[in-house]
Design an enzyme around this catalytic site. Structure first.
Site, short mmCIF file in Angstrom:
data_model
loop_
_atom_site.label_atom_id
_atom_site.label_comp_id
_atom_site.label_asym_id
_atom_site.label_seq_id
_atom_site.Cartn_x
_atom_site.Cartn_y
_atom_site.Cartn_z
N GLU A 158 0.84 -1.20 0.00
CA GLU A 158 0.00 0.00 0.00
C GLU A 158 0.88 1.25 0.00
O GLU A 158 0.86 2.06 0.93
CB GLU A 158 -0.96 0.00 1.20
N GLU A 315 -6.50 -7.38 -0.87
CA GLU A 315 -6.86 -7.40 0.55
C GLU A 315 -8.30 -6.96 0.71
O GLU A 315 -8.75 -6.02 0.06
CB GLU A 315 -6.04 -6.38 1.36
N TRP A 323 -9.69 -0.15 12.43
CA TRP A 323 -9.21 1.22 12.34
C TRP A 323 -10.31 2.25 12.13
O TRP A 323 -10.04 3.39 11.81
CB TRP A 323 -8.14 1.35 11.25
N GLU A 363 -3.18 -4.37 15.26
CA GLU A 363 -4.23 -4.95 14.43
C GLU A 363 -4.81 -6.23 15.01
O GLU A 363 -5.43 -7.02 14.29
CB GLU A 363 -3.69 -5.18 13.01
N HIS A 366 -8.42 -6.90 14.28
CA HIS A 366 -8.83 -6.95 12.87
C HIS A 366 -9.21 -8.39 12.56
O HIS A 366 -8.52 -9.32 12.97
CB HIS A 366 -7.66 -6.50 11.99
C1 GAL Z 1 -4.09 -2.43 4.86
C2 GAL Z 1 -2.70 -2.98 5.00
C3 GAL Z 1 -2.64 -4.22 5.82
C4 GAL Z 1 -3.51 -4.09 7.04
C5 GAL Z 1 -4.92 -3.79 6.61
C6 GAL Z 1 -5.89 -3.66 7.76
O1 GAL Z 1 -4.01 -1.04 4.86
O2 GAL Z 1 -2.09 -3.21 3.76
O3 GAL Z 1 -1.29 -4.45 6.20
O4 GAL Z 1 -3.01 -3.05 7.83
O5 GAL Z 1 -4.94 -2.58 5.91
O6 GAL Z 1 -7.18 -3.29 7.34
#
Ligand code: GAL
Ligand code: ZN
Length: 699
Positions: A158, A315, A323, A363, A366
């Protein structure tokens, strides 16, 4: 250069969906790796992204590399038949790097530096970062460049998610180099930036800084160039890593884009040509009114970047993220439904962040494919179910989404529109784009996204929402297209400035004035929460303007507010085509009505049945068309259809009933569809259709 087909990553001789996740084995023991690989097999995983955050483990001390753990993980995956999307590992530098070279920590616009302790803590222009990151890439590429497990290179991660803009002295020097290349002379820069204003005239490139915080408002053209420079600067990092990878490997290379509502710092139209395939990360943003509409938008925009060929969802979340202020878990069925929505809109691969939920770090809450609670969970069962489904849908891969209309989208207009000191701070680019897109979506239409200046001839209708800044050449593409018989809809605050943020004189909407046959003398933005009515009963908010007809005809007029009696929506015959102008922010139903009118005028058949919350999208392959009916509602929805349903195996004669929250994919032969369309009179028989093709065209 054409892209690498996503569906051939796993095995070039037999196309299939890729399925998997980010995997962070650094966080787990070797025993867990074995369990992971076994469970991955159970879930149908065939591709995992590793070494995304591997730098500190691979190079614990400057110049001393230890590949033992990565070797072992790759061996375990390879032994289990799982292929690798191998990170270059450069996205998050290890502690020693910023300890030794604190000057590479990013500087904010207020001149303060950010510390180590999160991720991506580096200045994009730092020569030290560049050098050390390429040393790492060299080591990784040399070691694994021809490893049979490696199916794809994942450059960094990213890129620019957190550190897109750095305001430090090193970045200022790089910015000056970029400006010299763009303008050559300081006079040209002064002209482009309009520095006659407020005594900003530069006599030397050396005096130019990054646009740090100022006591008053800053120079908008400088801000715009800094945004362009910053996007280019990180693309430079991508290119540098790519160059190293190419020396050691023939494996395709990409990075994960962030085509999403809350990130806008990379001009992906300029990045896309450099990728071997287009990959995107997408997370539902529960702060939006209808998050799934933005999912459709982002998927369509990602497909646009891929030239409307299939792309890879690199992803997404199996359930909640960590977040947002309120991290909403997915309801039962939503994981599969949303993943298949990406597939409907062109994804040939689905990956999640992440494989196994972390126990530590920021995270840890998550979601993952394998949750903290283990395999006896909704999320695990649905992850397995999705792997299974994708395994049965291989024939869909490679097919292309069938779109009805085009929408012009531009990152640079996003940056310029949202600059300060504009007529209304509530005119926000993405909101206006979403408004137009959502109205088309609500009308049951599928949209292809195009860059300004892209050829438009294959479309019957092109929508240009709030394209505040546009070059002469790109505006001419729209005008020429209409002159040649095309249809366009342009919405307010378009064509106002050129690419330097310089206002076009003679009346708004500047670049599109002749095309639209109108001349706007003054803007009359509305106050916060204020709305006005139109003489056709519509309501509108945010914006009004004093439009004079200069060839166009008023379709509706303001019936209240500051420009009562004046045109609000206009239409103009231009050459062989027609151009519509919408001079206010119509309420969603009214916007849909106007767009439907333009759609019909353009000769596009509107769907006869559109159910709110139900998406119908078609992908067309060489022999068959696949109609996805995605039911986001909690009631069963009947849809006219015929063909074979791919998930249940049912043969559908006339109607399919899609259960609440479910997706159905109906295959129809392109041959039958053509015949069906030619012979079938759907107006008299209602839902009885032959050939699935008719569904997309129209139910
Ligand atoms: C993306 C990132 C991942 C993880 C994910 C969480 O921004 O590439 O590493 O952080 O979000 O939602
Ligand atoms: Zn910097």
């Amino acid at each position: 250069m054409s892209k690498t087909p996503v569906a051939e990553l796993i095995d070039a001789s037999s196309a299939r969906f890729t399925y998997g996740a980010d995997y962070n084995p650094e966080q787990w023991s070797p025993e867990t790796w074995l369990e992971d690989a076994r469970l991955m097999q159970e879930a149908g995983v065939n591709l995992v992204a590793i070494n995304i955050f591997g730098w500190a483990q691979l190079e614990p001390v400057r110049g001393q590399f230890d590949f033992s753990a990565l070797d072992a993980v790759i061996a375990v995956l390879h032994d289990h038949g799982i292929r690798v999307n191998l990170g270059t590992g450069t996205s998050s530098p290890p502690p020693w790097l910023s300890y030794d070279n604190p000057e590479l920590l990013p500087m904010m616009s207020d001149g303060t530096r950010r510390a180590f302790g999160g991720r991506q803590a580096f200045c994009p222009s730092s020569p030290v970062y560049r050098e050390r990151s390429l040393v790492l890439v060299e080591e990784v590429a040399r070691r694994y460049g021809s490893h049979p497990a490696v199916a794809l290179w994942h450059v960094s991660n990213e890129i620019g998610c957190h550190n897109a803009h750095c305001y430090c002295g090193v970045s200022a020097e790089a910015f000056r180099r970029w400006l010299r290349a763009r303008y050559e002379t300081i006079d040209a820069l002064n002209t482009a930036w309009g520095t006659a204003f407020w005594s900003q005239r530069y006599s030397d490139f050396a005096h130019i800084q990054t646009p740090r915080l100022t006591v008053s408002t800053g120079n908008p053209s400088q801000a715009l160039d800094f945004a362009r420079f910053s996007s280019d600067e990180l693309l430079g990092q991508y290119r540098a890593e790519l160059e190293v990878l190419r020396r050691h490997s023939d494996v395709p290379v990409t990075t994960n884009f962030m085509v999403t509502a809350h990130i806008r710092n990379q001009d992906y139209w300029t990045w896309a040509p450099e990728m071997d395939l287009i990959a995107n990360d997408h997370y539902l943003d529960n702060r939006l009114a209808v998050p799934r509409d933005e999912l459709a938008f982002a998927a369509d925009l990602t497909r646009g970047l891929a030239g409307n060929e299939p792309w890879l969802l690199m992803e997404t979340a199996t359930s909640s993220v960590n977040w947002q202020p309120h991290n909403i878990a997915k309801t039962p069925g939503e994981l599969v439904r949303n993943a298949l929505t990406h597939v409907a809109r062109g994804a040939d691969g689905i990956s999640f962040f992440q494989w196994r939920a972390s126990l530590q770090g920021s995270e840890k809450f998550h979601s993952a494919m394998l949750p903290h609670a283990g395999v006896d969970t909704k999320v695990w069962r649905e992850s397995v179910e999705l792997g299974n489904l994708l395994g049965r849908l291989s024939e869909i891969t490679g097919s292309r989404v069938v779109a009805d209309v085009a929408l012009v989208f531009d990152w640079q207009a996003w940056w310029s529109t949202d600059l300060d000191s504009h007529p209304s701070s509530e005119v926000v680019y993405l909101e206006q784009v979403h408004a137009a897109y959502n109205a088309l979506l609500a009308a049951g239409l599928t949209v292809n996204m195009v860059a300004p200046g892209a050829p438009l001839d294959e479309y019957k209708l092109v929508v240009v929402p709030s394209l505040y800044s546009v070059s002469d050449a790109d505006a001419a593409v729209v005008s020429d297209y209409v002159a040649a018989g095309g249809h366009a809809v342009v919405t307010f605050f378009s064509g106002i400035v050129d690419e330097d943020d310089r206002v076009r004189t003679g009346g708004y909407p500047g670049a599109f004035r002749d095309l639209l046959g109108v001349r706007t003398e003054e803007f009359f933005p509305l106050g916060h929460g204020e709305s006005v009515t139109l003489d056709d009963g519509s309501s509108a908010s945010l914006w009004s303007e004093l439009v004079h007809l200069a060839g166009a005809r008023a379709v509706s007029r303001f019936d209240s507010g500051p420009v009562t009696g004046e045109p609000a929506v206009t239409t103009h015959g231009f050459g062989d085509g027609t151009a519509w102008y919408i001079a206010t922010a119509l309420d969603p139903a009214a916007l849909r009505r106007v767009l439907e009118h333009a759609v019909t005028d353009a000769g596009i058949k509107l769907p006869e049945i559109v159910v709110p919350g139900v998406e119908v999208v078609r992908r067309r392959g060489a022999e068959s068309t696949y109609t996805f009916v995605i039911n986001h509602t909690d009631t069963a929805i009947p849809q006219p259809a015929s063909g074979e349903e791919l998930l249940t195996g049912e043969t559908i004669a006339a109607t399919i009933v899609v259960p609440p929250g479910a997706v159905r994919i109906i295959r129809s032969s392109n041959q039958a569809a053509t015949t069906g369309r030619a012979t079938h009179d759907r107006h008299t028989t209602g839902i009885q259709t032959t050939g699935l093709q008719t569904i997309g065209e129209k139910l």
